[in-house]
Design a protein around this motif. Structure first.
Motif, PDB file in Angstrom:
ATOM      1  N   UNK A  20       0.155 116.301  24.896  1.00 19.68           N
ATOM      2  CA  UNK A  20      -1.190 116.252  24.318  1.00 19.68           C
ATOM      3  C   UNK A  20      -2.192 115.665  25.302  1.00 19.68           C
ATOM      4  N   UNK A  21      -1.769 114.639  26.057  1.00 19.87           N
ATOM      5  CA  UNK A  21      -2.647 114.019  27.044  1.00 19.87           C
ATOM      6  C   UNK A  21      -3.028 115.018  28.134  1.00 19.87           C
ATOM      7  N   UNK A  22      -2.047 115.732  28.656  1.00 19.76           N
ATOM      8  CA  UNK A  22      -2.331 116.694  29.709  1.00 19.76           C
ATOM      9  C   UNK A  22      -3.143 117.879  29.191  1.00 19.76           C
ATOM     10  N   UNK A  23      -2.921 118.231  27.937  1.00 20.56           N
ATOM     11  CA  UNK A  23      -3.730 119.291  27.337  1.00 20.56           C
ATOM     12  C   UNK A  23      -5.185 118.831  27.222  1.00 20.56           C
ATOM     13  N   UNK A  24      -5.387 117.552  26.902  1.00 23.55           N
ATOM     14  CA  UNK A  24      -6.747 117.007  26.842  1.00 23.55           C
ATOM     15  C   UNK A  24      -7.411 117.075  28.210  1.00 23.55           C
ATOM     16  N   UNK A  25      -6.643 116.774  29.277  1.00 26.72           N
ATOM     17  CA  UNK A  25      -7.191 116.876  30.629  1.00 26.72           C
ATOM     18  C   UNK A  25      -7.541 118.320  30.967  1.00 26.72           C
ATOM     19  N   UNK A  26      -6.762 119.253  30.426  1.00 26.56           N
ATOM     20  CA  UNK A  26      -6.951 120.667  30.744  1.00 26.56           C
ATOM     21  C   UNK A  26      -8.205 121.235  30.091  1.00 26.56           C
ATOM     22  N   UNK A  27      -8.453 120.879  28.820  1.00 22.18           N
ATOM     23  CA  UNK A  27      -9.541 121.524  28.089  1.00 22.18           C
ATOM     24  C   UNK A  27     -10.774 120.646  27.938  1.00 22.18           C
ATOM     25  N   UNK A  28     -10.640 119.339  28.142  1.00 24.69           N
ATOM     26  CA  UNK A  28     -11.762 118.440  27.938  1.00 24.69           C
ATOM     27  C   UNK A  28     -12.283 117.849  29.230  1.00 24.69           C
ATOM     28  N   UNK A  29     -13.232 116.946  29.107  1.00 32.26           N
ATOM     29  CA  UNK A  29     -13.790 116.258  30.268  1.00 32.26           C
ATOM     30  C   UNK A  29     -13.004 114.979  30.489  1.00 32.26           C
ATOM     31  N   UNK A  30     -12.502 114.807  31.707  1.00 35.44           N
ATOM     32  CA  UNK A  30     -11.600 113.707  32.018  1.00 35.44           C
ATOM     33  C   UNK A  30     -12.207 112.356  31.681  1.00 35.44           C
ATOM     34  N   UNK A  31     -13.482 112.157  32.000  1.00 35.24           N
ATOM     35  CA  UNK A  31     -14.122 110.866  31.771  1.00 35.24           C
ATOM     36  C   UNK A  31     -14.313 110.554  30.295  1.00 35.24           C
ATOM     37  N   UNK A  32     -14.190 111.553  29.436  1.00 34.12           N
ATOM     38  CA  UNK A  32     -14.325 111.326  28.001  1.00 34.12           C
ATOM     39  C   UNK A  32     -12.970 111.163  27.331  1.00 34.12           C
ATOM     40  N   UNK A  33     -12.018 112.050  27.652  1.00 37.06           N
ATOM     41  CA  UNK A  33     -10.724 112.014  26.967  1.00 37.06           C
ATOM     42  C   UNK A  33      -9.831 110.898  27.478  1.00 37.06           C
ATOM     43  N   UNK A  34     -10.013 110.476  28.737  1.00 33.67           N
ATOM     44  CA  UNK A  34      -9.160 109.428  29.292  1.00 33.67           C
ATOM     45  C   UNK A  34      -9.278 108.102  28.540  1.00 33.67           C
ATOM     46  N   UNK A  35     -10.496 107.595  28.255  1.00 31.02           N
ATOM     47  CA  UNK A  35     -10.575 106.331  27.519  1.00 31.02           C
ATOM     48  C   UNK A  35     -10.082 106.441  26.089  1.00 31.02           C
ATOM     49  N   UNK A  36     -10.240 107.613  25.483  1.00 31.29           N
ATOM     50  CA  UNK A  36      -9.724 107.783  24.116  1.00 31.29           C
ATOM     51  C   UNK A  36      -8.208 107.650  24.133  1.00 31.29           C
ATOM     52  N   UNK A  37      -7.558 108.278  25.112  1.00 25.04           N
ATOM     53  CA  UNK A  37      -6.105 108.154  25.233  1.00 25.04           C
ATOM     54  C   UNK A  37      -5.711 106.713  25.547  1.00 25.04           C
ATOM     55  N   UNK A  38      -6.537 106.019  26.342  1.00 26.25           N
ATOM     56  CA  UNK A  38      -6.240 104.638  26.716  1.00 26.25           C
ATOM     57  C   UNK A  38      -6.296 103.686  25.531  1.00 26.25           C
TER      58      UNK A  38
END
Length: 285
Positions: A81-99
């Motif tokens: 799911x994390x890598x899928x978020x990196x694939x389809x979303x903006x890294x600077x937005x999805x990264x802190x949500x995952x964090x």
């Protein structure tokens, strides 16, 4: 020492996530996750043999097997799911949500009996707020709503899965198996699960092109090293504190984007980075 290992985990994960953006957008999240497992497994196998850690497998009792199996499913699903978020979303937005997984791990650790001083609570709060300040402003107003929403959904799923994963590792697995063996087992089981799921999910496991392997090798080594540092940290310090320090990986990703890609950092992001360092100081006080 546990705090230092947590910070090393953050550096490893943040760097791996920065590279993952390139790999996932080239060959997809499923293939990226599948092939990095073998790189980590190869390296950990050498360490397991060299350090005699294979003997720890004799401590795999029935309860630990159950927890380990659950962790393998959670790790594979949440990382996908994390890598899928990196694939389809903006890294600077999805990264802190995952964090934000650290908030769930901390809550579960508190429920499980860990005691935190008010300085630790303040440090954890400053670190988490700092992560949000450091990375979210860069993404606001720059992404289409539909893409942003898809990325957020995957990142939230990753946060929940990772929060549960690290709580189980910290309280039910590393006290018995130590910090290296559980990660080796995860790297052993994850590709099997991904192979079994490839056909039902319509995913290809074709070998990636040569140009992508430099990213896969980097991700595999950095991600595995970060997991080992995080798990070793669990054996030396409180699970909640190590988890929060490890969750700072998203700030590392933003700093790499600033340094390598020369992306502009806003004043709020610098404020967030300052809040993170203050939080780290309080957590380790």
């Amino acid at each position: 020492m546990g705090g230092i290992l947590g910070l090393l985990a953050a550096i490893g994960w943040g760097s791996a996530d920065f590279l993952a953006r390139y790999a996932t957008r080239s060959i997809g999240s499923y293939r990226t996750l599948f092939f990095i497992q073998f790189i980590g497994l190869a390296g950990l196998s050498v360490i397991m043999v060299a350090t005699g850690s294979l003997q720890s497998l004799s401590r795999l009792t029935g309860d630990v097997w159950i927890w380990m199996g659950l962790t393998a499913f959670l790790y594979t699903g949440s990382t996908l799911a994390l890598y899928r978020a990196f694939e389809v979303g903006k890294l600077a937005l999805v990264s802190p949500i995952a964090a934000s997984y650290a908030a769930l791990t901390t809550l579960l650790a508190f429920v499980s009996g860990e005691q935190l001083s008010w300085l630790h609570v303040l440090g954890i709060s400053l670190a988490l707020v700092g992560v949000l300040l450091a990375v979210i402003p860069q993404a606001l107003g720059t992404e289409k709503s539909k893409t942003r929403s898809r990325g957020i959904g995957w990142a939230m799923g990753a946060a929940i899965g990772l929060g549960l994963t690290f709580w189980i590792l910290g309280f039910h697995i590393t006290p018995t198996l130590g910090g290296i063996t559980p990660i080796w087992l995860l790297r052993l089981v994850a590709p099997v699960l991904l192979m079994l799921g490839a056909r039902p999910l319509g995913q290809s496991l074709e070998l990636p092109p040569r140009s992508v392997w430099k990213y896969l090798i980097g991700i595999g080594l950095l991600d595995t090293g970060a997991f080992v540092a995080n798990a070793l940290g669990f054996t030396l310090a409180q699970v909640s504190l190590v988890s929060v320090l490890g969750s700072l990986f998203s700030a590392v990703t933003v700093l790499l984007a600033w340094f390598v890609l020369h992306e502009q950092l806003f004043w709020r992001q610098w404020l967030g980075i300052g809040s993170i360092f203050l939080g780290i100081f309080l957590v380790n006080s």
